[in-house]
Design a protein around this motif. Structure first.
Motif, PDB file in Angstrom:
ATOM      1  N   SER A 128       0.831  -1.207   0.000  1.00  0.00           N
ATOM      2  CA  SER A 128       0.000   0.000   0.000  1.00  0.00           C
ATOM      3  C   SER A 128       0.865   1.256   0.000  1.00  0.00           C
ATOM      4  N   ALA A 129       1.925   1.258   0.812  1.00  0.00           N
ATOM      5  CA  ALA A 129       2.833   2.409   0.861  1.00  0.00           C
ATOM      6  C   ALA A 129       3.583   2.578  -0.448  1.00  0.00           C
ATOM      7  N   GLU A 130       3.982   1.476  -1.064  1.00  0.00           N
ATOM      8  CA  GLU A 130       4.709   1.537  -2.329  1.00  0.00           C
ATOM      9  C   GLU A 130       3.842   2.130  -3.428  1.00  0.00           C
ATOM     10  N   ARG A 131       2.569   1.777  -3.454  1.00  0.00           N
ATOM     11  CA  ARG A 131       1.648   2.362  -4.438  1.00  0.00           C
ATOM     12  C   ARG A 131       1.453   3.850  -4.177  1.00  0.00           C
ATOM     13  N   LEU A 132       1.403   4.218  -2.910  1.00  0.00           N
ATOM     14  CA  LEU A 132       1.225   5.617  -2.558  1.00  0.00           C
ATOM     15  C   LEU A 132       2.419   6.459  -3.008  1.00  0.00           C
ATOM     16  N   TYR A 133       3.622   5.909  -2.903  1.00  0.00           N
ATOM     17  CA  TYR A 133       4.842   6.604  -3.322  1.00  0.00           C
ATOM     18  C   TYR A 133       5.039   6.557  -4.829  1.00  0.00           C
ATOM     19  N   GLY A 134       4.519   5.520  -5.466  1.00  0.00           N
ATOM     20  CA  GLY A 134       4.673   5.401  -6.909  1.00  0.00           C
ATOM     21  C   GLY A 134       6.062   5.016  -7.362  1.00  0.00           C
ATOM     22  N   LYS A 135       6.851   4.404  -6.477  1.00  0.00           N
ATOM     23  CA  LYS A 135       8.195   3.940  -6.826  1.00  0.00           C
ATOM     24  C   LYS A 135       8.561   2.784  -5.905  1.00  0.00           C
ATOM     25  N   PRO A 136       9.549   1.965  -6.298  1.00  0.00           N
ATOM     26  CA  PRO A 136       9.924   0.821  -5.462  1.00  0.00           C
ATOM     27  C   PRO A 136      10.539   1.253  -4.134  1.00  0.00           C
ATOM     28  N   ILE A 137       9.945   0.805  -3.041  1.00  0.00           N
ATOM     29  CA  ILE A 137      10.503   1.062  -1.709  1.00  0.00           C
ATOM     30  C   ILE A 137      10.432  -0.199  -0.832  1.00  0.00           C
ATOM     31  N   MET A 138       9.985  -1.301  -1.418  1.00  0.00           N
ATOM     32  CA  MET A 138       9.815  -2.530  -0.649  1.00  0.00           C
ATOM     33  C   MET A 138      11.124  -2.977  -0.003  1.00  0.00           C
ATOM     34  N   ALA A 139      12.219  -2.918  -0.749  1.00  0.00           N
ATOM     35  CA  ALA A 139      13.499  -3.403  -0.228  1.00  0.00           C
ATOM     36  C   ALA A 139      13.934  -2.628   1.011  1.00  0.00           C
ATOM     37  N   SER A 140      13.629  -1.335   1.048  1.00  0.00           N
ATOM     38  CA  SER A 140      14.030  -0.542   2.214  1.00  0.00           C
ATOM     39  C   SER A 140      13.303  -1.003   3.471  1.00  0.00           C
ATOM     40  N   PHE A 141      12.049  -1.439   3.330  1.00  0.00           N
ATOM     41  CA  PHE A 141      11.316  -1.973   4.473  1.00  0.00           C
ATOM     42  C   PHE A 141      11.977  -3.252   4.979  1.00  0.00           C
ATOM     43  N   HIS A 142      12.314  -4.124   4.042  1.00  0.00           N
ATOM     44  CA  HIS A 142      12.971  -5.367   4.434  1.00  0.00           C
ATOM     45  C   HIS A 142      14.367  -5.097   4.981  1.00  0.00           C
ATOM     46  N   GLY A 143      14.974  -3.999   4.530  1.00  0.00           N
ATOM     47  CA  GLY A 143      16.253  -3.600   5.097  1.00  0.00           C
ATOM     48  C   GLY A 143      16.118  -3.258   6.571  1.00  0.00           C
ATOM     49  N   LEU A 144      15.017  -2.612   6.936  1.00  0.00           N
ATOM     50  CA  LEU A 144      14.773  -2.295   8.336  1.00  0.00           C
ATOM     51  C   LEU A 144      14.554  -3.564   9.154  1.00  0.00           C
ATOM     52  N   TRP A 145      13.872  -4.543   8.553  1.00  0.00           N
ATOM     53  CA  TRP A 145      13.682  -5.834   9.227  1.00  0.00           C
ATOM     54  C   TRP A 145      15.039  -6.483   9.505  1.00  0.00           C
ATOM     55  N   SER A 146      15.914  -6.428   8.518  1.00  0.00           N
ATOM     56  CA  SER A 146      17.242  -7.006   8.671  1.00  0.00           C
ATOM     57  C   SER A 146      18.085  -6.210   9.664  1.00  0.00           C
ATOM     58  N   LEU A 147      17.951  -4.891   9.618  1.00  0.00           N
ATOM     59  CA  LEU A 147      18.670  -4.050  10.573  1.00  0.00           C
ATOM     60  C   LEU A 147      18.229  -4.367  11.996  1.00  0.00           C
ATOM     61  N   ALA A 148      16.942  -4.630  12.143  1.00  0.00           N
ATOM     62  CA  ALA A 148      16.433  -5.032  13.454  1.00  0.00           C
ATOM     63  C   ALA A 148      17.020  -6.375  13.864  1.00  0.00           C
ATOM     64  N   GLY A 149      17.189  -7.265  12.883  1.00  0.00           N
ATOM     65  CA  GLY A 149      17.802  -8.546  13.183  1.00  0.00           C
ATOM     66  C   GLY A 149      19.229  -8.379  13.656  1.00  0.00           C
ATOM     67  N   PHE A 150      19.944  -7.445  13.026  1.00  0.00           N
ATOM     68  CA  PHE A 150      21.316  -7.154  13.436  1.00  0.00           C
ATOM     69  C   PHE A 150      21.338  -6.590  14.853  1.00  0.00           C
ATOM     70  N   ALA A 151      20.408  -5.681  15.135  1.00  0.00           N
ATOM     71  CA  ALA A 151      20.318  -5.111  16.479  1.00  0.00           C
ATOM     72  C   ALA A 151      19.937  -6.184  17.491  1.00  0.00           C
ATOM     73  N   GLY A 152      18.992  -7.047  17.106  1.00  0.00           N
ATOM     74  CA  GLY A 152      18.575  -8.119  17.998  1.00  0.00           C
ATOM     75  C   GLY A 152      19.696  -9.083  18.309  1.00  0.00           C
ATOM     76  N   ALA A 153      20.532  -9.355  17.303  1.00  0.00           N
ATOM     77  CA  ALA A 153      21.679 -10.236  17.512  1.00  0.00           C
ATOM     78  C   ALA A 153      22.661  -9.603  18.491  1.00  0.00           C
ATOM     79  N   GLY A 154      22.892  -8.303  18.335  1.00  0.00           N
ATOM     80  CA  GLY A 154      23.795  -7.616  19.248  1.00  0.00           C
ATOM     81  C   GLY A 154      23.257  -7.597  20.671  1.00  0.00           C
ATOM     82  N   ILE A 155      21.957  -7.351  20.793  1.00  0.00           N
ATOM     83  CA  ILE A 155      21.343  -7.359  22.122  1.00  0.00           C
ATOM     84  C   ILE A 155      21.431  -8.751  22.736  1.00  0.00           C
ATOM     85  N   GLY A 156      21.171  -9.763  21.905  1.00  0.00           N
ATOM     86  CA  GLY A 156      21.254 -11.134  22.392  1.00  0.00           C
ATOM     87  C   GLY A 156      22.650 -11.488  22.862  1.00  0.00           C
ATOM     88  N   THR A 157      23.648 -11.067  22.107  1.00  0.00           N
ATOM     89  CA  THR A 157      25.040 -11.310  22.501  1.00  0.00           C
ATOM     90  C   THR A 157      25.357 -10.632  23.829  1.00  0.00           C
TER      91      THR A 157
END
Length: 384
Positions: A128-157
């Protein structure tokens, strides 16, 4: 479009809210992944037993499909996302509190159930957000998911280093998740994105099935890396102390960074080429980690795997959202469901292979095979 007409806030607020929900979902799963070895040790589970227990996750996923489809068709993805993320965090605390195998299995069932609902709902919001922007932004969302995974790994460590038990660790994460949901819920798109009067689940056409297979293979690699990378470094690499999480951290670092440049790369070189390169990097990285089971070579291999899987899922989801044969919400739900099954099936399969062969090294070759499969399927598929 309808999204542009009904969304009351600046579109940047929708992007911020959806991105925040991706981050929350990522840190929840990463928190669980970072403490699997701790929970395995607490319950005294062998690799084979852990693999069997982890198979509960895809069972929860399958049970969630009718529920997710029904809720989105009736109330839209916003309400489902709010409920599912909250339940996701509660299930996480349950995992950390489990003291018996049956308790862990029950909580994993709930965790898998919530995880798939979050996955479908948040990606529908992203379309829905990608249609609203009218350009590809899906990867940036998944980048945030991955960034959270990196943060979660650091917190876990950090938590492991401070001898903080998973239960207390996960309660802290739940508090953060609830605060994020309360703040962002008002800015999510409430236009019943993905709602329809049609059936709850529709079989995708051939092109979407191929996209689903590509997502399945890549997410199988991703899921296995989440659940087994720490254990691989502990048992195969014989890493000590904080280095046990080095492979997982390396993987998350390159996966996160790769997703923030994926949209540009795909625009320049095309979807087919980025998928071919991604699958090749995944296979190469795992071959290096298996053939040279030493600390620095394994870290280098895991870095390549992170780059390899980084672009596949967001590119596939974005392509599904542009389907001309099905509505974006339905197409995305179908493809993401096929892919997410791989994400949850991969870890228990790795455990079973490790139990049969007596070595995680052999089981990790399956992940390399999935990377090769991404190359083969994307080469034969008609992709723009």
């Amino acid at each position: 479009m309808q999204q542009q007409a009904t969304y009351l806030y600046p579109k940047t607020m929708l992007r911020m809210a959806v991105g925040c929900m991706f981050f929350i979902a990522g840190i929840c799963f990463a928190s669980w992944a970072s403490r699997i070895a701790s929970i395995q040790q607490t319950l005294g589970l062998t690799d084979a037993a852990l693999g069997a227990v982890l198979f509960t996750l895809p069972v929860g996923l399958m049970l969630s499909l009718p529920f997710a489809g029904w809720v989105i068709s009736k109330t839209g993805s916003r309400n489902l996302l709010i409920i599912a993320v909250t339940f996701y965090g509660i299930a996480l605390v349950g995992l950390g509190s489990a003291r018996q195998i049956w308790q862990l299995i029950t909580c994993l069932l709930c965790f898998g159930f919530a995880s798939n609902n979050v996955n479908i709902a948040v990606n529908t919001q992203a379309v829905s957000a990608e249609r609203l922007y009218g350009k590809p932004i899906m990867a940036s969302f998944h980048g945030l998911w991955s960034l959270a995974g990196f943060a979660g790994a650091g917190i876990g460590t950090f938590m492991i280093g401070k001898n903080i038990i998973p239960q207390h660790h996960f309660i802290m994460i739940l508090i953060v998740m609830i605060a994020g949901v309360v703040y962002c819920s008002r800015y999510l798109n409430n236009d019943k994105s993905g709602a329809s009067e049609g059936p709850v689940f529709v079989m995708p056409d051939r092109s979407l099935i191929k996209l689903g297979i590509i997502a399945f293979c890549s997410l199988m690699c991703e899921g296995a890396m989440f659940d087994w990378s720490v254990i691989y470094f502990k048992k195969v690499i014989s890493a000590e102390g904080a280095w046990i999480g080095a492979g997982y951290t390396a993987f998350m670092l390159t996966m996160a960074s790769g997703r923030f440049i994926a949209d540009w790369f795909a625009h320049r070189f095309g979807l087919k080429r980025i998928l071919q390169v991604s699958g090749s990097l995944t296979a190469l990285g795992l071959i290096i980690a298996v053939a040279c089971p030493y600390l620095y070579t394994a870290i280098g291999g895991f870095l390549l795997v992170g780059f390899g899987v980084s672009s596949v899922v967001p590119m596939v989801y974005s392509a599904a959202g542009r389907s001309k044969t099905m509505s974006p919400g339905v197409a995305l739900a179908a493809v993401s469901t096929i892919g997410f099954i791989g994400f949850l099936v991969g870890p228990p399969v790795i455990g079973f292979i490790a139990g049969v062969t007596g070595s995680l090294r052999y089981s990790f070759m399956l992940i390399a095979a999935m990377g090769v499969s991404v190359v083969v399927v994307s080469t034969k598929a008609k992709l723009s």
